[in-house]
Design a protein around this motif. Sequence first.
Motif, mmCIF file in Angstrom:
data_model
loop_
_atom_site.group_PDB
_atom_site.id
_atom_site.type_symbol
_atom_site.label_atom_id
_atom_site.label_comp_id
_atom_site.label_asym_id
_atom_site.label_seq_id
_atom_site.Cartn_x
_atom_site.Cartn_y
_atom_site.Cartn_z
ATOM 1 N N THR A 205 -9.384 -44.727 -25.169
ATOM 2 C CA THR A 205 -10.793 -44.799 -24.591
ATOM 3 C C THR A 205 -11.203 -43.609 -25.615
ATOM 4 O O THR A 205 -11.163 -42.351 -25.753
ATOM 5 C CB THR A 205 -11.012 -44.243 -23.291
ATOM 6 N N ASN B 5 -15.111 -41.533 -26.204
ATOM 7 C CA ASN B 5 -16.362 -41.287 -25.600
ATOM 8 C C ASN B 5 -17.283 -41.106 -26.706
ATOM 9 O O ASN B 5 -16.978 -39.988 -27.431
ATOM 10 C CB ASN B 5 -16.188 -40.059 -24.479
ATOM 11 N N LEU C 38 -20.319 -48.140 -33.828
ATOM 12 C CA LEU C 38 -19.227 -48.487 -33.044
ATOM 13 C C LEU C 38 -18.499 -49.732 -33.491
ATOM 14 O O LEU C 38 -17.365 -49.406 -33.169
ATOM 15 C CB LEU C 38 -20.207 -49.175 -31.697
ATOM 16 N N ILE D 154 -14.623 -48.078 -25.558
ATOM 17 C CA ILE D 154 -15.653 -47.495 -25.932
ATOM 18 C C ILE D 154 -16.487 -47.244 -24.762
ATOM 19 O O ILE D 154 -16.999 -48.027 -24.306
ATOM 20 C CB ILE D 154 -16.365 -47.989 -27.206
ATOM 21 N N LYS D 155 -16.888 -45.834 -24.375
ATOM 22 C CA LYS D 155 -17.730 -45.331 -23.403
ATOM 23 C C LYS D 155 -18.751 -44.777 -24.194
ATOM 24 O O LYS D 155 -18.628 -43.815 -24.855
ATOM 25 C CB LYS D 155 -17.321 -44.694 -22.389
ATOM 26 N N ALA D 156 -20.171 -45.236 -24.197
ATOM 27 C CA ALA D 156 -21.213 -44.659 -24.873
ATOM 28 C C ALA D 156 -22.178 -44.047 -23.856
ATOM 29 O O ALA D 156 -22.430 -44.695 -22.802
ATOM 30 C CB ALA D 156 -21.930 -45.870 -25.840
ATOM 31 N N ALA E 218 -25.727 -49.197 -28.287
ATOM 32 C CA ALA E 218 -24.398 -49.223 -27.666
ATOM 33 C C ALA E 218 -24.030 -50.544 -27.243
ATOM 34 O O ALA E 218 -23.046 -50.935 -27.416
ATOM 35 C CB ALA E 218 -24.313 -48.284 -26.357
ATOM 36 N N ALA F 17 -19.942 -51.530 -27.142
ATOM 37 C CA ALA F 17 -19.606 -50.604 -26.011
ATOM 38 C C ALA F 17 -18.934 -51.405 -24.736
ATOM 39 O O ALA F 17 -19.700 -52.279 -24.290
ATOM 40 C CB ALA F 17 -20.498 -49.560 -25.933
ATOM 41 N N ASP F 18 -17.886 -50.919 -24.362
ATOM 42 C CA ASP F 18 -17.526 -51.482 -23.164
ATOM 43 C C ASP F 18 -18.374 -50.860 -21.813
ATOM 44 O O ASP F 18 -18.325 -51.696 -20.769
ATOM 45 C CB ASP F 18 -15.796 -50.956 -22.963
ATOM 46 N N VAL G 30 -21.726 -48.398 -20.603
ATOM 47 C CA VAL G 30 -22.717 -47.522 -21.241
ATOM 48 C C VAL G 30 -23.291 -46.819 -20.011
ATOM 49 O O VAL G 30 -23.487 -47.352 -18.827
ATOM 50 C CB VAL G 30 -23.813 -48.394 -21.835
#
Length: 323
Positions: free
Chosen positions: A96, A98, A112, A134-136, A162, A167-168, A170
Amino acid sequence: MPFSRSFNQKNVYVQNDIIGHLAKTGNWHNNLKEDYDQFEIIVKENNQLCINLDLYQNAGANIVQQLAYGLAHTNEYLNHFEKILDNNKKQTLEITFNVAIGSNYFFEIAKLRALRNLWATLASEYGFNISCRIKATPSKRNKTIYDYNVNMLRTTTESMSAVLGGADVVYNLPYDALYHDANEFGDRISRNQLLILKNESYFDKVNNPADGSYYIEYLTLKLSEKALELFKDIENNGGFLSQLKEGTIQRKIKESASKEQSQFDTEQLILLGTNKHPNPADRMKNELEKSPFLRIDKRKTLIEPIIAVRLSEKLEINRLKNE
């Protein structure tokens, strides 16, 4: 409140970035050996690895630096776990990232996409799982306390970047998060921004909306190439931890941040309502439930910490003094 493409309530994600903690605070939790011993246990038991890249963006690193430092940061972990984890663990390890999203709309989308490409390239060299999560969240660097409603516009476009960048999850930033304690109204607005993107703009209906866009594909390629070049330079000069201890990473981020700050101060970089068309009638002194300004507590550290600073802080402090 997260807007997630696929949300499973059974999933629990552990934030276990010890190098990120070192970079942010200047110290390990305990010491290098103890931190890594505990870190190994967490990774093995949870089969997860989390890397915090948001600090670099919020401290003023440019996009190429964010990607390269993130890659070098992660490479320290891969070097450590390469011989510790078996092949099955490597292939199933959940990674992951961030990430903080800035206001440069198309470049942030490409950032990204470049991050996924760079991770796949690096992971394949070690035999690790090439997929990542991906956590945005919107950046704090360009958020302001004066004309604070403009923050809603900033976080909306950053959330758009994002989602379009792939991004997975947001996590939106409430418009008043800088100076108000968590509150129902601010949280509701931040949720509604994401719900509008999902239910009225249909951002959840297409898996890869930027795919095939020549401009974004070009930006993705160029950012990937430049970040990979910088990453190789870091590795050739001892690696990320070594350059953190020497202060090289911190110095490079400061140089980038100083350049951006100068652009803000001279109105080349505009934050509407703050350094351009400010409302002189705005009064914020009695609205501050918490301090929105950088506070540095003097303490002994192993390395110089990387400090997140907002662009408008100096200007806002002067305005508050004159209210």
